[in-house]
Design an enzyme around this catalytic site. Structure first.
Site, PDB file in Angstrom:
ATOM      1  NE  ARG A 109      -1.941   2.131  -6.611  1.00 43.78           N
ATOM      2  CZ  ARG A 109      -3.287   2.897  -6.828  1.00 43.78           C
ATOM      3  NH1 ARG A 109      -3.233   3.651  -7.990  1.00 43.78           N
ATOM      4  NH2 ARG A 109      -4.275   2.487  -6.294  1.00 43.78           N
TER       5      ARG A 109
ATOM      6  NE  ARG B  96      -3.779  -0.920  -8.070  1.00 41.39           N
ATOM      7  CZ  ARG B  96      -4.956  -1.175  -7.129  1.00 41.39           C
ATOM      8  NH1 ARG B  96      -6.091  -0.957  -7.797  1.00 41.39           N
ATOM      9  NH2 ARG B  96      -4.853  -0.900  -5.993  1.00 41.39           N
TER      10      ARG B  96
ATOM     11  CD  GLU C   5       1.751   0.013  -4.596  1.00 36.44           C
ATOM     12  OE1 GLU C   5       0.597   0.128  -5.349  1.00 36.44           O
ATOM     13  OE2 GLU C   5       1.821   0.185  -3.400  1.00 36.44           O
TER      14      GLU C   5
ATOM     15  CB  CYS D  69      -2.052   4.749  -1.406  1.00 38.11           C
ATOM     16  SG  CYS D  69      -3.338   4.052  -1.333  1.00 38.11           S
TER      17      CYS D  69
END
Length: 317
Positions: A155, A153, A109, A71
């Site tokens: 995502r 979080r 993801e 990421c």
């Protein structure tokens, strides 16, 4: 039995979720030596190495590809170079494998920032590539704190379904938010080694920030990003996003203010939703692995919905 592969496997968060659904992992890949050791300890399986050097034909046939691809190229915390960063090009290895192996589905993801990186061109490139190789896609940004995890979080999750199936990605349902809230105070350890105590200098800085901002110490107060003029606090029982930078120590590991100590590796693992039975060691490399990992309870819900959808398709054939 559905078969899956676990790319950029890390600590195996995807594997935990899909094995819970009765699926079998037939291949995994990871390059970080510490993560490989952790993965082996928990799954008795040694991931293959660099996926860029593995031919798709050498990967066993499978039904689902799982990939939380790196990421950093798209993260607000990084320089956001995207596909100009060599790590960003790893998406094209996912596409390469999907194109040759043609599994039923994939689940991807990444950070929320991928959705607006380069004015939306990055996400459009990803969707165009997946469309070209024969997959319909549906994505959503989910916050782990909405699914019984004491961590904020956000995502990006993308579900990809092969176009020649009777189902499409539009048939997939992302999970609904849960009313149940779990606070990080619920997962704190009672017996913690003195090695997690913060330095006197760090404690002095936190006390200074508390006074300046007129913040009272509570049972569930966390301090993080502890730098001059930057210290922030969380008092709602939900931890900030845990990042790989925790592996560098210091101001990057959240501090439990009441006890003036860092969160332990086990506590951070619990904040990511890993089970108590999961095996870890201690050290900076563990914090890094945790920060790079996926939030298991969210993946559990996505895996349940995806496998259910694919089984319904499988029964038609």
């Amino acid at each position: 039995m559905m078969k899956f592969i676990d790319l950029f496997a890390g600590m195996g968060g995807f594997r935990l979720a899909f094995e819970k659904q009765g699926c079998k992992c037939v291949f995994s890949s990871e390059i970080d030596a510490h993560a490989i050791q952790t993965y082996q300890s928990n799954f008795n399986d040694i991931p293959a190495g660099d996926i860029t050097k593995i031919a798709a034909r050498d990967i066993p046939d499978f039904d689902i590809l799982c990939a939380g691809f790196p990421c950093q190229p798209f993260s607000l915390a990084g320089k956001r170079k995207g596909f100009d960063d060599t790590r960003g090009t790893l998406f094209f290895d996912i596409a390469r494998i999907l194109s040759e192996k043609k599994p039923m589905a994939a689940i991807l993801e990444n950070v929320k920032g991928i959705t607006n990186h380069n004015s939306g061109k990055t996400i459009q490139t990803i969707l165009d590539v997946l469309d070209k190789i024969g997959y319909s896609c549906k994505y959503s940004v989910l916050n782990s704190s909405d699914f019984g995890v004491p961590q904020s979080r956000e995502r990006w999750y993308c579900i990809c379904i092969r176009k020649d199936l009777c189902i499409s990605a539009n048939n997939f349902s992302f999970p609904e938010k849960k009313n149940e809230k779990i606070l990080f105070a619920d997962i704190l350890e009672t017996q913690v080694s003195k090695k997690y105590k913060i330095s006197k200098k760090c404690e002095s800085n936190i006390q200074k920030f508390l006074k300046e901002k007129n913040i009272q110490i509570t049972e569930n107060l966390l301090a993080y990003d502890i730098r001059p003029s930057r210290c922030q606090f969380k008092s709602n029982g939900i931890a900030p996003t845990l990042t790989a930078k925790m592996g560098t120590g210091g101001n990057n590991i959240p501090v439990l203010v009441k006890d003036m100590r860092f969160l332990t590796e086990r506590e951070c693992l619990s904040i990511m939703g890993y089970p108590k039975s999961y095996k870890i060691t201690t050290g900076s490399h563990v914090y890094k692995q945790i920060g790079n990992s996926v939030c298991v309870p969210v993946i559990n819900l996505l895996a349940e919905n995806l496998v259910s959808l694919l089984i319904s398709e499988d029964k038609k054939n």
